[in-house]
Design an enzyme around this catalytic site. Sequence first.
Site, PDB file in Angstrom:
ATOM      1  N   ASP A  42      -1.797  -1.545 -11.952  1.00  0.00           N
ATOM      2  CA  ASP A  42      -3.522  -1.369 -11.265  1.00  0.00           C
ATOM      3  C   ASP A  42      -3.306   0.040 -11.109  1.00  0.00           C
ATOM      4  OD1 ASP A  42      -4.945  -1.907  -9.803  1.00  0.00           O
ATOM      5  OD2 ASP A  42      -5.076  -4.167  -8.683  1.00  0.00           O
ATOM      6  N   HIS A  54     -14.236   4.812  -7.571  1.00  0.00           N
ATOM      7  CA  HIS A  54     -14.977   4.064  -7.120  1.00  0.00           C
ATOM      8  C   HIS A  54     -16.863   4.323  -7.634  1.00  0.00           C
ATOM      9  CE1 HIS A  54     -16.222   0.052  -7.995  1.00  0.00           C
ATOM     10  NE2 HIS A  54     -16.151  -0.741  -6.832  1.00  0.00           N
ATOM     11  N   ASP A  58       8.528  12.902  22.626  1.00  0.00           N
ATOM     12  CA  ASP A  58       7.023  12.434  23.471  1.00  0.00           C
ATOM     13  C   ASP A  58       6.196  11.930  21.604  1.00  0.00           C
ATOM     14  OD1 ASP A  58       5.984  14.651  21.480  1.00  0.00           O
ATOM     15  OD2 ASP A  58       5.359  15.605  24.276  1.00  0.00           O
ATOM     16  N   LYS A  77     -12.012 -10.344 -10.027  1.00  0.00           N
ATOM     17  CA  LYS A  77     -11.617 -10.226  -8.611  1.00  0.00           C
ATOM     18  C   LYS A  77     -12.961 -10.240  -7.436  1.00  0.00           C
ATOM     19  CE  LYS A  77     -10.140  -6.469  -6.434  1.00  0.00           C
ATOM     20  NZ  LYS A  77      -8.490  -5.701  -6.635  1.00  0.00           N
ATOM     21  N   ASP A 100      -9.601  -6.884 -12.762  1.00  0.00           N
ATOM     22  CA  ASP A 100     -11.036  -7.019 -12.319  1.00  0.00           C
ATOM     23  C   ASP A 100     -11.470  -5.901 -13.422  1.00  0.00           C
ATOM     24  OD1 ASP A 100     -11.018  -4.344 -11.471  1.00  0.00           O
ATOM     25  OD2 ASP A 100     -10.267  -4.761  -9.597  1.00  0.00           O
ATOM     26  N   ARG A 159     -10.549   4.972  -0.587  1.00  0.00           N
ATOM     27  CA  ARG A 159     -11.545   3.386  -0.535  1.00  0.00           C
ATOM     28  C   ARG A 159     -12.405   2.952  -0.146  1.00  0.00           C
ATOM     29  NH1 ARG A 159      -5.132   0.268  -0.627  1.00  0.00           N
ATOM     30  NH2 ARG A 159      -5.310   1.842  -0.300  1.00  0.00           N
ATOM     31  N   GLN A 160     -12.250   3.598   1.305  1.00  0.00           N
ATOM     32  CA  GLN A 160     -13.589   3.425   2.307  1.00  0.00           C
ATOM     33  C   GLN A 160     -14.859   4.362   1.873  1.00  0.00           C
ATOM     34  OE1 GLN A 160     -14.212   1.149   5.046  1.00  0.00           O
ATOM     35  NE2 GLN A 160     -16.147   1.216   5.068  1.00  0.00           N
TER      36      GLN A 160
HETATM   37  C1  R5P Z   1      -9.175  -2.936  -6.295  1.00  0.00           C
HETATM   38  O1  R5P Z   1      -9.730  -1.889  -6.725  1.00  0.00           O
HETATM   39  C2  R5P Z   1      -8.352  -1.675  -6.911  1.00  0.00           C
HETATM   40  O2  R5P Z   1      -7.977  -1.280  -8.320  1.00  0.00           O
HETATM   41  C3  R5P Z   1      -6.929  -2.421  -6.255  1.00  0.00           C
HETATM   42  O3  R5P Z   1      -6.687  -3.652  -7.201  1.00  0.00           O
HETATM   43  C4  R5P Z   1      -7.004  -2.526  -4.767  1.00  0.00           C
HETATM   44  O4  R5P Z   1      -6.643  -1.532  -3.795  1.00  0.00           O
HETATM   45  C5  R5P Z   1      -5.497  -3.390  -4.726  1.00  0.00           C
HETATM   46  O5  R5P Z   1      -5.151  -3.725  -3.714  1.00  0.00           O
HETATM   47  P1  R5P Z   1      -4.337  -4.734  -2.627  1.00  0.00           P
HETATM   48  O6  R5P Z   1      -2.390  -4.537  -3.220  1.00  0.00           O
HETATM   49  O7  R5P Z   1      -4.647  -5.141  -1.279  1.00  0.00           O
HETATM   50  O8  R5P Z   1      -5.098  -6.345  -3.212  1.00  0.00           O
END
Ligand code: R5P
Length: 293
Positions: A220, A131, A38, A193, A170, A96-97
């Site tokens: 990134d 962040h 399950d 960005k 960014d 991220r949230q």
């Molecule tokens: C944003 O602030 C992060 O540094 C990444 O650029 C971001 O999480 C990338 O996300 P995605 O691949 O969905 O564009």
Amino acid sequence: MTAGPFIFAMPGSGQQGRDLAARLGAEMGILETRRFPDGEAYVRIGSLVAGREIILVCSLAKPDEQFLRLVFAARTLRELGASRLTLVAPYLAYMRQDKRFHSGEAVTSTHFADLLSREVDRLITVDPHLHRHKALSEIYTIPAVTLHAAPLLADWIAANVERPLIVGPDIESEQWVSDVADRAGAPYVVLRKERRGDRDVEIAIPDLGAWVGRRPVLIDDIASSGRTLIETARGLTGRGLRSPVCVVVHALFADDAFAELSGLAERIVSTDAVTHPSNGIPLAGLLAGALQA
Ligand code: R5P
């Protein structure tokens, strides 16, 4: 003489667990997991752990699938008498949230930190997405060690890319990007960005004519939907620059993002924080160093 730590690797983290065990001269613990028909999780600890220090290795790239198993393993280890539990999660999910952007939204970074802090005694992770939270200590109540992959990224770039131009997608990435560029002995630029939705990203690219002879290296921390890297790569080549090398710490690459980026990039490489075909920068040395400190 007290026995050293046991390393238990959660599903998907077996290789990283073995790499760490080899570096630390530590024993691998036996962890059995499977799914009942399950979908519920079965977890069994097959090693004698009473009095032993435990290192649980678990990449949290698929946290909803992984978290309950991790909790069951951690609680069972404690019930069986294990001493300190350290979670090595090279990729830390739900960072991220970090704000309620719209009314009623769950601030999942805070809730996830609270849940994890109840289960283990210490956390070691690599480049968590900090962040609005400036440090893990703002949301984690256990000691949380943040490691940085920048030196490893820089070494890889210096060894593998001729005449690189480091590109950050960014403005928030500037400090990190400049550090990697400095270490790699390369110039850098930072773009602008605008994110309009999960998969809707616009990258503003200035005139980079001065750099046409260089190989752009997009860096990134996370490739998630991949739109940031895809739109940047497309924008750079559209402006006459060479196809970029992409270097990321956490290679999540949802859906067909990796295939799409592969068609635009010269090469894509990532750390093994998340197991992915692009892995080429191992973290075992960095993680082992933190565990020995
Ligand atoms: C944003 O602030 C992060 O540094 C990444 O650029 C971001 O999480 C990338 O996300 P995605 O691949 O969905 O564009």
